[in-house]
Enzyme design. Structure first.
Site, PDB file in Angstrom:
ATOM      1  N   PRO A   1       0.854  -1.195   0.000  1.00 30.69           N
ATOM      2  CA  PRO A   1       0.000   0.000   0.000  1.00 30.69           C
ATOM      3  C   PRO A   1       0.888   1.243   0.000  1.00 30.69           C
ATOM      4  CG  PRO A   1       0.033  -1.028   2.198  1.00 30.69           C
ATOM      5  CD  PRO A   1       0.868  -1.898   1.297  1.00 30.69           C
TER       6      PRO A   1
ATOM      7  N   CYS B   1       1.895   4.026   9.616  1.00 34.25           N
ATOM      8  CA  CYS B   1       2.068   5.386   9.084  1.00 34.25           C
ATOM      9  C   CYS B   1       2.663   6.297  10.154  1.00 34.25           C
ATOM     10  CB  CYS B   1       0.726   5.936   8.600  1.00 34.25           C
ATOM     11  SG  CYS B   1       0.904   7.602   7.948  1.00 34.25           S
TER      12      CYS B   1
ATOM     13  N   LYS C   1      -0.769  -4.122   9.158  1.00 29.19           N
ATOM     14  CA  LYS C   1       0.586  -3.794   8.684  1.00 29.19           C
ATOM     15  C   LYS C   1       1.222  -2.876   9.716  1.00 29.19           C
ATOM     16  CE  LYS C   1       3.199  -2.007   4.713  1.00 29.19           C
ATOM     17  NZ  LYS C   1       3.543  -0.623   5.003  1.00 29.19           N
TER      18      LYS C   1
ATOM     19  N   GLY D   1      10.374  -4.315   3.247  1.00 32.13           N
ATOM     20  CA  GLY D   1      11.407  -3.320   3.494  1.00 32.13           C
ATOM     21  C   GLY D   1      12.679  -3.565   2.719  1.00 32.13           C
ATOM     22  N   ASP D   2      12.950  -2.629   1.791  1.00 34.50           N
ATOM     23  CA  ASP D   2      14.229  -2.584   1.068  1.00 34.50           C
ATOM     24  C   ASP D   2      14.419  -3.699   0.046  1.00 34.50           C
ATOM     25  OD1 ASP D   2      14.623  -0.467   2.744  1.00 34.50           O
ATOM     26  OD2 ASP D   2      16.105  -1.466   4.017  1.00 34.50           O
TER      27      ASP D   2
ATOM     28  N   GLN E   1      -6.757  -0.821   2.595  1.00 38.45           N
ATOM     29  CA  GLN E   1      -6.124  -0.539   3.889  1.00 38.45           C
ATOM     30  C   GLN E   1      -6.811   0.637   4.565  1.00 38.45           C
ATOM     31  OE1 GLN E   1      -2.301   1.511   4.546  1.00 38.45           O
ATOM     32  NE2 GLN E   1      -1.578  -0.405   5.437  1.00 38.45           N
TER      33      GLN E   1
HETATM   34  C1  LIG Z   1       5.040   7.081  -1.412  1.00 50.78           C
HETATM   35  C2  LIG Z   1       4.807   6.055  -0.345  1.00 50.78           C
HETATM   36  C3  LIG Z   1       3.558   5.981   0.250  1.00 50.78           C
HETATM   37  C4  LIG Z   1       3.302   5.005   1.236  1.00 50.78           C
HETATM   38  N1  LIG Z   1       2.035   4.883   1.744  1.00 50.78           N
HETATM   39  C5  LIG Z   1       1.740   3.843   2.595  1.00 50.78           C
HETATM   40  C6  LIG Z   1       0.400   3.556   2.980  1.00 50.78           C
HETATM   41  O1  LIG Z   1      -0.557   4.189   2.524  1.00 50.78           O
HETATM   42  N2  LIG Z   1       0.192   2.535   3.855  1.00 50.78           N
HETATM   43  C7  LIG Z   1       1.217   1.772   4.350  1.00 50.78           C
HETATM   44  O2  LIG Z   1       0.983   0.868   5.144  1.00 50.78           O
HETATM   45  N3  LIG Z   1       2.492   2.014   3.975  1.00 50.78           N
HETATM   46  C8  LIG Z   1       2.768   3.000   3.095  1.00 50.78           C
HETATM   47  N4  LIG Z   1       4.056   3.175   2.632  1.00 50.78           N
HETATM   48  C9  LIG Z   1       5.114   2.251   3.103  1.00 50.78           C
HETATM   49  C10 LIG Z   1       5.256   1.046   2.157  1.00 50.78           C
HETATM   50  O3  LIG Z   1       4.073   0.274   2.115  1.00 50.78           O
HETATM   51  C11 LIG Z   1       6.417   0.153   2.608  1.00 50.78           C
HETATM   52  O4  LIG Z   1       6.148  -0.322   3.906  1.00 50.78           O
HETATM   53  C12 LIG Z   1       7.767   0.904   2.625  1.00 50.78           C
HETATM   54  O5  LIG Z   1       7.928   1.710   1.473  1.00 50.78           O
HETATM   55  C13 LIG Z   1       8.935  -0.084   2.727  1.00 50.78           C
HETATM   56  O6  LIG Z   1       8.895  -0.998   1.654  1.00 50.78           O
HETATM   57  P1  LIG Z   1       9.864  -0.821   0.350  1.00 50.78           P
HETATM   58  O7  LIG Z   1      11.269  -0.724   0.861  1.00 50.78           O
HETATM   59  O8  LIG Z   1       9.614  -2.076  -0.446  1.00 50.78           O
HETATM   60  O9  LIG Z   1       9.458   0.427  -0.351  1.00 50.78           O
HETATM   61  C14 LIG Z   1       4.333   4.137   1.654  1.00 50.78           C
HETATM   62  C15 LIG Z   1       5.597   4.225   1.038  1.00 50.78           C
HETATM   63  C16 LIG Z   1       5.838   5.159   0.045  1.00 50.78           C
HETATM   64  C17 LIG Z   1       7.183   5.190  -0.621  1.00 50.78           C
END
Ligand SMILES: Cc1cc2nc3c(=O)[nH]c(=O)nc-3n(C[C@H](O)[C@H](O)[C@H](O)COP(=O)(O)O)c2cc1C
Length: 360
Positions: free
Chosen positions: A31, A119, A158, A220-221, A89
């Site tokens: 999300p 968040c 989450k 994450g990452d 979500q």
């Molecule tokens: C632009 C942006 C918006 C996000 N919005 C949400 C959200 O609405 N809900 C949520 O649970 N996490 C949100 N996240 C976090 C991501 O779901 C994820 O947990 C985080 O980016 C780490 O994963 P990644 O390293 O694969 O990006 C957001 C991340 C980004 C970059």
């Protein structure tokens, strides 16, 4: 030919089948506000191994806002009938708003509903939403129990490591979520203050998985398909959620499927997944075109351009000259110009790097 990778175990997912959650490819688009709308979800869906069953999450939807809305009026709430495995979500904590939001979500025919406990923005902390819930386990438990009681669908959560880096606290919190009825947990192992800085502590994903009996999705990452499979190997997690890298390379789901020996996406039977930087560069252009084709007819013109610009803002970071693409696209004055500028940019072969430094 590469050795097939190790797939996550599906055992814990099986117990959710009788409740309508069917997962046989546990790799999930995260999300993300402004990103995980129907156009990106459908773009990503097009790269899933044929017939793969996964879950697709919406961006967080405010439970204060949903009750007064007509579903589909905003890009955030739009969905397609073929989106059968959707997980909207929710951000919120009060019973009456959650109850009214769940009624609205029926229009999406969700497979489950996810509660946001990650968040970290000031607004969420102020209202005791998002990661703030992790500071008050009794209250968080109440929110989960209430949502489970009201929801016709399974309820997942989450979360992050928490407000502080305290593994025992996190493990107790996750055990509480399980006993309150959470169907599964997604862990993004960073503390609130980190936002997305520093690195995700994957070790905590394995520790949480050992502490509970429900599926645990690690997040994450993850930047490449190799990272996704390494996360499974290292932690034993039941699934992997991919955020930023799935915007940049939504075909990561195809690459993961290929590494696991699964069939290619429908329509790609004669092709292998993009395997090097230049092949990924050309695929970026195809994915971009597809994304624009999906966004343009579904969203009002201004919203569509905003979403396209945001997609490039996040996704182009892995392109050697991604900043130039973003500069071109974001200064276009209409969608035809956006497309034309991207086409010009991609007339020269463009290279995508496997990994980049993610600072936000
Ligand atoms: C632009 C942006 C918006 C996000 N919005 C949400 C959200 O609405 N809900 C949520 O649970 N996490 C949100 N996240 C976090 C991501 O779901 C994820 O947990 C985080 O980016 C780490 O994963 P990644 O390293 O694969 O990006 C957001 C991340 C980004 C970059």
């Amino acid at each position: 030919m590469r050795e097939p990778g190790t797939a996550p175990s599906l055992e814990r997912w099986r117990s959710l089948e009788s409740r309508g959650v069917r997962v046989d490819f546990p790799f999930f688009l995260a999300p993300m506000v402004g990103l995980s709308h129907v156009a990106l979800r459908m773009t990503a869906r097009g790269y899933l191994p044929r017939d793969a069953k996964t879950l697709l999450f919406t961006e967080m939807l405010s439970s204060r806002r949903l009750p007064a809305e007509r579903m589909g009026d905003r890009p955030e709430t739009a969905s397609e009938p073929e989106e059968t495995n959707l997980v909207p979500q929710l951000l919120g904590n009060e019973e009456r708003f959650i109850a009214a939001s769940l009624v609205k979500l029926e229009a999406m025919h969700p497979a489950a509903v996810d509660i946001n406990m990650g968040c970290p923005v000031t607004q969420a902390l102020k209202h005791n939403w998002g990661v703030a819930l992790m500071g008050d386990p009794a209250y968080a438990e109440d929110v989960v129990r209430t949502t489970v009681r009201l929801s016709p669908w399974p309820v997942s959560v989450k979360l992050r490591t928490g407000l502080d880096d305290d593994l025992e606290y996190l493990l107790d919190f996750c055990r509480m979520l399980e006993s309150a009825g959470a169907a599964w947990i997604t862990l993004h192992p960073r503390i609130a203050r980190q936002q997305r800085r520093g690195s995700a502590n994957w070790d905590y994903i394995g520790r949480v998985r050992d502490a509970v009996g429900i599926p645990v999705i690690g997040n994450g990452d993850v930047q490449t398909s190799e990272d996704a499979l390494a996360l499974v190997r290292r932690t034993g997690c039941d699934g992997v959620m991919i955020g930023r890298a799935a915007v940049a390379r939504p075909w990561i789901f195809w690459q993961i499927g290929e590494a696991l020996g699964l069939p290619p996406p429908a329509g790609q039977e004669r092709h292998a997944s993009p395997a090097d930087g230049y092949a990924e560069g050309s695929e970026f252009h195809r994915a971009f075109e597809r994304f624009v084709d999906l966004a343009e007819p579904r969203f009002p013109a201004r919203d569509a351009r905003k979403r396209v610009n945001f997609f490039v803002h996040w996704g182009a970071r892995w392109l050697d000259f991604g900043h130039e693409l973003w500069r071109q696209v974001s200064s276009a004055s209409n969608m035809a110009e956006t497309r034309a500028r991207a086409r010009t940019f991609f007339t020269k072969p463009q290279r995508m790097t496997a990994r980049t430094v993610l600072r936000s």
